[in-house]
Design an enzyme around this catalytic site. Structure first.
Site, PDB file in Angstrom:
ATOM      1  N   LYS A  10       0.818  -1.213   0.000  1.00 36.63           N
ATOM      2  CA  LYS A  10       0.000   0.000   0.000  1.00 36.63           C
ATOM      3  C   LYS A  10       0.858   1.273   0.000  1.00 36.63           C
ATOM      4  O   LYS A  10       2.062   1.237   0.306  1.00 36.63           O
ATOM      5  CB  LYS A  10      -0.931  -0.022   1.210  1.00 36.63           C
ATOM      6  CG  LYS A  10      -1.986  -1.142   1.166  1.00 36.63           C
ATOM      7  CD  LYS A  10      -2.985  -0.953   2.295  1.00 36.63           C
ATOM      8  CE  LYS A  10      -4.045  -2.036   2.276  1.00 36.63           C
ATOM      9  NZ  LYS A  10      -5.092  -1.764   3.305  1.00 36.63           N
ATOM     10  N   TYR A  50     -12.468  -2.140  -3.931  1.00 36.39           N
ATOM     11  CA  TYR A  50     -12.985  -2.224  -2.558  1.00 36.39           C
ATOM     12  C   TYR A  50     -14.509  -2.088  -2.500  1.00 36.39           C
ATOM     13  O   TYR A  50     -15.055  -1.736  -1.443  1.00 36.39           O
ATOM     14  CB  TYR A  50     -12.325  -1.161  -1.687  1.00 36.39           C
ATOM     15  CG  TYR A  50     -10.921  -1.517  -1.218  1.00 36.39           C
ATOM     16  CD1 TYR A  50     -10.683  -2.636  -0.420  1.00 36.39           C
ATOM     17  CD2 TYR A  50      -9.835  -0.712  -1.551  1.00 36.39           C
ATOM     18  CE1 TYR A  50      -9.405  -2.949   0.025  1.00 36.39           C
ATOM     19  CE2 TYR A  50      -8.547  -1.023  -1.100  1.00 36.39           C
ATOM     20  CZ  TYR A  50      -8.347  -2.143  -0.312  1.00 36.39           C
ATOM     21  OH  TYR A  50      -7.090  -2.456   0.142  1.00 36.39           O
ATOM     22  N   PHE A  58     -15.481   3.529   6.912  1.00 35.26           N
ATOM     23  CA  PHE A  58     -14.101   3.862   6.558  1.00 35.26           C
ATOM     24  C   PHE A  58     -13.849   3.883   5.053  1.00 35.26           C
ATOM     25  O   PHE A  58     -12.720   4.126   4.620  1.00 35.26           O
ATOM     26  CB  PHE A  58     -13.119   2.900   7.246  1.00 35.26           C
ATOM     27  CG  PHE A  58     -13.356   1.430   6.923  1.00 35.26           C
ATOM     28  CD1 PHE A  58     -12.864   0.855   5.767  1.00 35.26           C
ATOM     29  CD2 PHE A  58     -14.060   0.625   7.807  1.00 35.26           C
ATOM     30  CE1 PHE A  58     -13.074  -0.482   5.471  1.00 35.26           C
ATOM     31  CE2 PHE A  58     -14.274  -0.727   7.525  1.00 35.26           C
ATOM     32  CZ  PHE A  58     -13.782  -1.274   6.353  1.00 35.26           C
ATOM     33  N   ARG A  86      -1.747 -14.432   4.433  1.00 36.53           N
ATOM     34  CA  ARG A  86      -2.452 -13.816   5.562  1.00 36.53           C
ATOM     35  C   ARG A  86      -1.635 -13.936   6.848  1.00 36.53           C
ATOM     36  O   ARG A  86      -1.612 -13.018   7.675  1.00 36.53           O
ATOM     37  CB  ARG A  86      -3.845 -14.431   5.725  1.00 36.53           C
ATOM     38  CG  ARG A  86      -4.742 -14.086   4.526  1.00 36.53           C
ATOM     39  CD  ARG A  86      -6.092 -14.760   4.599  1.00 36.53           C
ATOM     40  NE  ARG A  86      -6.883 -14.287   5.723  1.00 36.53           N
ATOM     41  CZ  ARG A  86      -7.491 -13.109   5.783  1.00 36.53           C
ATOM     42  NH1 ARG A  86      -7.374 -12.260   4.759  1.00 36.53           N
ATOM     43  NH2 ARG A  86      -8.206 -12.768   6.829  1.00 36.53           N
ATOM     44  N   THR A  92      -5.320  -7.415  10.482  1.00 32.48           N
ATOM     45  CA  THR A  92      -5.644  -6.140   9.807  1.00 32.48           C
ATOM     46  C   THR A  92      -5.228  -4.944  10.649  1.00 32.48           C
ATOM     47  O   THR A  92      -4.629  -3.992  10.149  1.00 32.48           O
ATOM     48  CB  THR A  92      -7.153  -6.067   9.515  1.00 32.48           C
ATOM     49  OG1 THR A  92      -7.531  -7.203   8.740  1.00 32.48           O
ATOM     50  CG2 THR A  92      -7.514  -4.790   8.770  1.00 32.48           C
ATOM     51  N   ARG A 103       2.560  -6.427   9.183  1.00 30.85           N
ATOM     52  CA  ARG A 103       1.794  -5.323   9.782  1.00 30.85           C
ATOM     53  C   ARG A 103       2.332  -4.958  11.164  1.00 30.85           C
ATOM     54  O   ARG A 103       2.339  -3.782  11.533  1.00 30.85           O
ATOM     55  CB  ARG A 103       0.311  -5.671   9.809  1.00 30.85           C
ATOM     56  CG  ARG A 103      -0.304  -5.532   8.407  1.00 30.85           C
ATOM     57  CD  ARG A 103      -1.628  -6.197   8.328  1.00 30.85           C
ATOM     58  NE  ARG A 103      -2.367  -5.908   7.091  1.00 30.85           N
ATOM     59  CZ  ARG A 103      -3.372  -6.650   6.668  1.00 30.85           C
ATOM     60  NH1 ARG A 103      -3.766  -7.705   7.362  1.00 30.85           N
ATOM     61  NH2 ARG A 103      -3.997  -6.338   5.545  1.00 30.85           N
ATOM     62  N   ASN A 113      -2.129   0.179   6.745  1.00 28.63           N
ATOM     63  CA  ASN A 113      -1.627  -1.090   7.292  1.00 28.63           C
ATOM     64  C   ASN A 113      -0.711  -1.836   6.319  1.00 28.63           C
ATOM     65  O   ASN A 113      -0.566  -3.044   6.392  1.00 28.63           O
ATOM     66  CB  ASN A 113      -2.787  -1.956   7.797  1.00 28.63           C
ATOM     67  CG  ASN A 113      -3.731  -2.391   6.711  1.00 28.63           C
ATOM     68  OD1 ASN A 113      -3.646  -1.919   5.577  1.00 28.63           O
ATOM     69  ND2 ASN A 113      -4.623  -3.302   7.038  1.00 28.63           N
ATOM     70  N   HIS A 116      -2.308  -5.333   1.549  1.00 26.47           N
ATOM     71  CA  HIS A 116      -3.603  -6.012   1.400  1.00 26.47           C
ATOM     72  C   HIS A 116      -3.316  -7.398   0.869  1.00 26.47           C
ATOM     73  O   HIS A 116      -2.398  -7.577   0.069  1.00 26.47           O
ATOM     74  CB  HIS A 116      -4.505  -5.276   0.386  1.00 26.47           C
ATOM     75  CG  HIS A 116      -5.653  -6.117  -0.059  1.00 26.47           C
ATOM     76  ND1 HIS A 116      -6.800  -6.243   0.680  1.00 26.47           N
ATOM     77  CD2 HIS A 116      -5.794  -6.955  -1.115  1.00 26.47           C
ATOM     78  CE1 HIS A 116      -7.612  -7.105   0.066  1.00 26.47           C
ATOM     79  NE2 HIS A 116      -7.023  -7.546  -1.022  1.00 26.47           N
ATOM     80  N   GLU A 127      -9.474 -10.788  -7.628  1.00 29.25           N
ATOM     81  CA  GLU A 127      -8.544  -9.666  -7.435  1.00 29.25           C
ATOM     82  C   GLU A 127      -7.378  -9.737  -8.412  1.00 29.25           C
ATOM     83  O   GLU A 127      -6.915  -8.703  -8.917  1.00 29.25           O
ATOM     84  CB  GLU A 127      -8.064  -9.643  -5.985  1.00 29.25           C
ATOM     85  CG  GLU A 127      -9.192  -9.256  -5.025  1.00 29.25           C
ATOM     86  CD  GLU A 127      -8.815  -9.282  -3.555  1.00 29.25           C
ATOM     87  OE1 GLU A 127      -9.683  -8.948  -2.728  1.00 29.25           O
ATOM     88  OE2 GLU A 127      -7.658  -9.620  -3.216  1.00 29.25           O
TER      89      GLU A 127
HETATM   90  P1  CMP Z   1      -7.519  -4.391   3.448  1.00 29.71           P
HETATM   91  O1  CMP Z   1      -7.064  -5.801   3.588  1.00 29.71           O
HETATM   92  O2  CMP Z   1      -6.896  -3.607   2.360  1.00 29.71           O
HETATM   93  O3  CMP Z   1      -9.104  -4.377   3.223  1.00 29.71           O
HETATM   94  C1  CMP Z   1      -9.888  -3.243   3.551  1.00 29.71           C
HETATM   95  C2  CMP Z   1      -9.123  -2.208   4.302  1.00 29.71           C
HETATM   96  O4  CMP Z   1      -9.891  -1.244   4.981  1.00 29.71           O
HETATM   97  C3  CMP Z   1      -8.309  -2.869   5.393  1.00 29.71           C
HETATM   98  O5  CMP Z   1      -7.267  -3.626   4.828  1.00 29.71           O
HETATM   99  C4  CMP Z   1      -7.904  -1.651   6.222  1.00 29.71           C
HETATM  100  O6  CMP Z   1      -6.696  -1.055   5.792  1.00 29.71           O
HETATM  101  C5  CMP Z   1      -9.033  -0.659   5.957  1.00 29.71           C
HETATM  102  N1  CMP Z   1      -9.779  -0.329   7.156  1.00 29.71           N
HETATM  103  C6  CMP Z   1      -9.869   0.891   7.711  1.00 29.71           C
HETATM  104  N2  CMP Z   1     -10.629   0.865   8.808  1.00 29.71           N
HETATM  105  C7  CMP Z   1     -11.031  -0.423   8.967  1.00 29.71           C
HETATM  106  C8  CMP Z   1     -11.833  -1.096   9.935  1.00 29.71           C
HETATM  107  N3  CMP Z   1     -12.396  -0.451  10.974  1.00 29.71           N
HETATM  108  N4  CMP Z   1     -12.026  -2.424   9.780  1.00 29.71           N
HETATM  109  C9  CMP Z   1     -11.485  -3.092   8.738  1.00 29.71           C
HETATM  110  N5  CMP Z   1     -10.719  -2.500   7.795  1.00 29.71           N
HETATM  111  C10 CMP Z   1     -10.484  -1.187   7.900  1.00 29.71           C
END
Ligand code: CMP
Length: 139
Positions: A10, A50, A58, A86, A92, A103, A113, A116, A127
């Site tokens: 990212k 997304y 968010f 993962r 996350t 992370r 973070n 992805h 994807e």
């Molecule tokens: P990602 O795996 O890219 O998928 C969705 C993204 O939303 C997640 O990682 C986070 O970076 C972002 N995000 C921001 N706020 C939240 C939240 N409260 N819960 C989950 N994902 C979040």
């Protein structure tokens, strides 16, 4: 089984010159990059990618963060690649991520973070197709 998964390094991580350190974590875990490119996502790409999150509070911030600066998109191949990726990424929310994960070591916040990764075989296939043509994937 040998699997393929999709990964994004990212903007927060690319800006901090962490591309190499993150790819090293994947390779050390047996995840081979079989396709990779650096792109600056458009708003339409980020919103489409997304779309599953579009009702979440968010979503707006997520899209802004993903288009703020370039990312690296990759296809990773390896034994059990989806779950392995993962594990290497960690939770996350970096506050919940295990020691040694990407992370835990690099993420700034739940939004910024650093990576992805696909969460299941169906999403991995979708994807990968979203960002790569078959002729860009060199297994
Ligand atoms: P990602 O795996 O890219 O998928 C969705 C993204 O939303 C997640 O990682 C986070 O970076 C972002 N995000 C921001 N706020 C939240 C939240 N409260 N819960 C989950 N994902 C979040």
């Amino acid at each position: 089984a040998l699997e393929r998964t999709f990964s994004i390094i990212k903007p927060d991580a690319v800006r901090r010159n962490l591309i190499g350190k993150i790819i090293a974590k994947f390779e050390e875990a047996g995840l081979r990059p079989i396709a990779l490119k650096k792109i600056h996502m458009t708003r339409a790409q980020a919103e489409g990618f997304y779309a599953v999150h579009k009702e979440r509070p968010f979503f707006g911030e997520l899209v802004e963060q993903m288009i703020a600066s370039p990312v690296v998109v990759q296809v990773l191949e390896g034994e059990g690649a989806i779950l392995k990726n993962r594990e290497v990424m960690g939770a996350t929310n970096p506050e919940n991520a295990a020691a040694g994960t990407i992370r835990k070591e690099f993420a700034l916040s739940i939004g910024e973070n650093s990576v992805h990764g696909s969460d299941a075989p169906e999403t991995a296939a979708e994807e990968i197709k979203f960002f790569f043509n078959e002729d860009e994937i060199v297994g």
